[in-house]
Design an enzyme around this catalytic site. Structure first.
Site, PDB file in Angstrom:
ATOM      1  N   ASP A  19      58.538  20.238 -35.529  1.00  9.27           N
ATOM      2  CA  ASP A  19      58.570  21.494 -36.275  1.00  9.27           C
ATOM      3  C   ASP A  19      59.999  21.983 -36.453  1.00  9.27           C
ATOM      4  O   ASP A  19      60.245  22.893 -37.238  1.00  9.27           O
ATOM      5  CB  ASP A  19      57.747  22.559 -35.541  1.00  9.27           C
ATOM      6  N   GLU A  21      68.500  21.922 -40.497  1.00  9.78           N
ATOM      7  CA  GLU A  21      67.394  22.383 -41.345  1.00  9.78           C
ATOM      8  C   GLU A  21      67.926  23.130 -42.583  1.00  9.78           C
ATOM      9  O   GLU A  21      68.902  23.869 -42.476  1.00  9.78           O
ATOM     10  CB  GLU A  21      66.496  23.350 -40.553  1.00  9.78           C
ATOM     11  N   ARG A  58      64.127  23.435 -30.470  1.00 13.46           N
ATOM     12  CA  ARG A  58      65.276  23.387 -31.364  1.00 13.46           C
ATOM     13  C   ARG A  58      65.612  21.926 -31.666  1.00 13.46           C
ATOM     14  O   ARG A  58      65.525  21.055 -30.794  1.00 13.46           O
ATOM     15  CB  ARG A  58      66.500  24.076 -30.745  1.00 13.46           C
ATOM     16  N   HIS A  98      59.263  24.255 -39.558  1.00 15.53           N
ATOM     17  CA  HIS A  98      59.710  25.309 -38.640  1.00 15.53           C
ATOM     18  C   HIS A  98      58.821  26.555 -38.764  1.00 15.53           C
ATOM     19  O   HIS A  98      59.283  27.642 -39.141  1.00 15.53           O
ATOM     20  CB  HIS A  98      61.174  25.681 -38.889  1.00 15.53           C
ATOM     21  N   ILE A  99      57.549  26.397 -38.397  1.00 11.23           N
ATOM     22  CA  ILE A  99      56.582  27.494 -38.533  1.00 11.23           C
ATOM     23  C   ILE A  99      55.973  27.880 -37.186  1.00 11.23           C
ATOM     24  O   ILE A  99      54.886  28.450 -37.129  1.00 11.23           O
ATOM     25  CB  ILE A  99      55.465  27.128 -39.530  1.00 11.23           C
ATOM     26  N   GLY A 100      56.671  27.582 -36.089  1.00 10.24           N
ATOM     27  CA  GLY A 100      56.117  27.837 -34.766  1.00 10.24           C
ATOM     28  C   GLY A 100      55.655  29.262 -34.547  1.00 10.24           C
ATOM     29  O   GLY A 100      54.633  29.507 -33.909  1.00 10.24           O
ATOM     30  N   SER A 101      56.383  30.235 -35.087  1.00 12.24           N
ATOM     31  CA  SER A 101      56.025  31.644 -34.877  1.00 12.24           C
ATOM     32  C   SER A 101      55.330  32.241 -36.097  1.00 12.24           C
ATOM     33  O   SER A 101      55.142  33.459 -36.165  1.00 12.24           O
ATOM     34  CB  SER A 101      57.281  32.462 -34.560  1.00 12.24           C
ATOM     35  N   ASP A 115      62.384  21.416 -15.149  1.00 15.23           N
ATOM     36  CA  ASP A 115      63.127  22.624 -15.479  1.00 15.23           C
ATOM     37  C   ASP A 115      64.317  22.670 -14.530  1.00 15.23           C
ATOM     38  O   ASP A 115      64.436  21.832 -13.614  1.00 15.23           O
ATOM     39  CB  ASP A 115      62.243  23.865 -15.332  1.00 15.23           C
TER      40      ASP A 115
END
Length: 319
Positions: free
Chosen positions: A262, A267, A238, A285-288, A177
């Site tokens: 994902d 996209e 992302r 793209h279904i992470g949430s 990080d």
């Protein structure tokens, strides 16, 4: 008189019910993906816009928004779809929805890791197409997660939850990080000061950094080459963080055993090469995408709007 809020996508029922109660809500019941022109047209007379990451608020779009618009309250944690500098110059308040999707995205990350490591998409295809013939010691052999090294690129909220869940698989956690975390947040994870330093310690690499000019195509051929042969890469952050051509080449060559994705560049028109790879485990793209999280995201966005129209500082202001 209630403030007018333009909502660009179909939101969960509970969120829309609160919107109708507290605001004059311009909803999108058909979930049509609005063009920039449609957003500008539908925003006439609106006090705020509640969009998702699917709508692009470029400097040009922001300049053309009606003067009545005071805020963009995003239904997303990422806000790279909004030109923040242009929004600030225009005097718009921009907010996002952090925290509430960390658990769901971490769960999805573990799913990507397991799906890629255990060749889930290949196996399901065999069963569905009746090509599964019998059992054999050499049939569908994948990679075991338990006891392996997990490298996390971006140890923010989602990265830390992913690390916590991965410890259930007795994985050794390494991370990179911008700054080293305090010991109580590290929870024994091993810090590496640069992405290049992290790569050799990754049997699995989970990408959790934000999209920014600094992270654009950060995971490129040079970085991937530093991963151990047979490593597995997963991305639930992302698409722009990854150089698609480099990742596809590494999957084809066998340098990487598999990938779980994902999120993608452009996209939903993803790089065609991904669809041709049997060792790519692909999600849309279904992470949430859990009921609990999507409700919480909507309520967080509305909390921010409530604060703005009450003259208070919204909790999640990013511009």
């Amino acid at each position: 008189m209630k403030p007018v809020v333009l909502v660009t996508r179909k939101l969960p029922d509970a969120v829309e019910a609160r919107l109708r109660r507290d605001y004059e809500a311009r909803l999108n019941p058909t979930d049509t993906l609005y063009s920039a022109e449609q957003i500008i047209e539908r925003a006439q007379g609106a006090d705020a816009i509640l969009p998702c990451h699917t709508e692009k608020f470029t400097a040009e779009v922001i300049a053309r928004l009606p003067k009545s618009v005071r805020a963009i309250a995003n239904f997303s944690v990422g806000y790279d779809h909004v030109d923040v500098a242009a929004a600030k110059a225009r005097g718009l308040v921009v907010t996002n929805t952090p925290d509430v999707l960390s658990d769901a995205t971490a769960e999805l990350t573990l799913m990507l890791m397991l799906g890629a490591a255990r060749r889930a998409s290949e196996g399901e295809r065999l069963v569905r197409t009746r090509q599964w013939k019998d059992w054999s010691p050499s049939f569908m052999v994948g990679t075991q997660m338990t006891g392996k090294r997990l490298g996390i690129l971006g140890m923010g909220r989602v990265g830390r939850v992913t690390a916590r869940r991965a410890r259930g698989f007795e994985m050794e956690i390494h991370y990179n990080d911008l700054h080293r975390l305090p010991a109580e947040l590290e929870e024994g994870a091993i810090f590496h000061p640069a992405p290049e330093d992290l790569m050799p310690h990754c049997d699995f690499l989970a990408i959790h950094c934000v999209a920014s000019p600094e992270t654009h195509k950060l995971v490129n051929a040079k970085l991937i080459s530093r991963l151990p042969k047979g490593a597995i890469v997963v991305n639930a952050s992302r698409g722009s963080v990854v150089d698609d051509d480099a990742l596809i080449a590494a999957l084809k060559s066998g340098h990487l055993a598999a990938a779980g994705l994902d999120v993608y560049n452009d996209e939903p028109d993803i790089k065609p090469g991904y669809r041709e790879l049997t060792n790519a485990f692909l999600m849309p793209h279904i992470g949430s995408a859990t009921r609990e999280t999507r409700d919480a995201m909507g309520f967080r966005a509305l909390d921010n709007l409530d604060a703005i129209f009450a003259g208070r500082q919204p909790k999640d202001r990013v511009a």
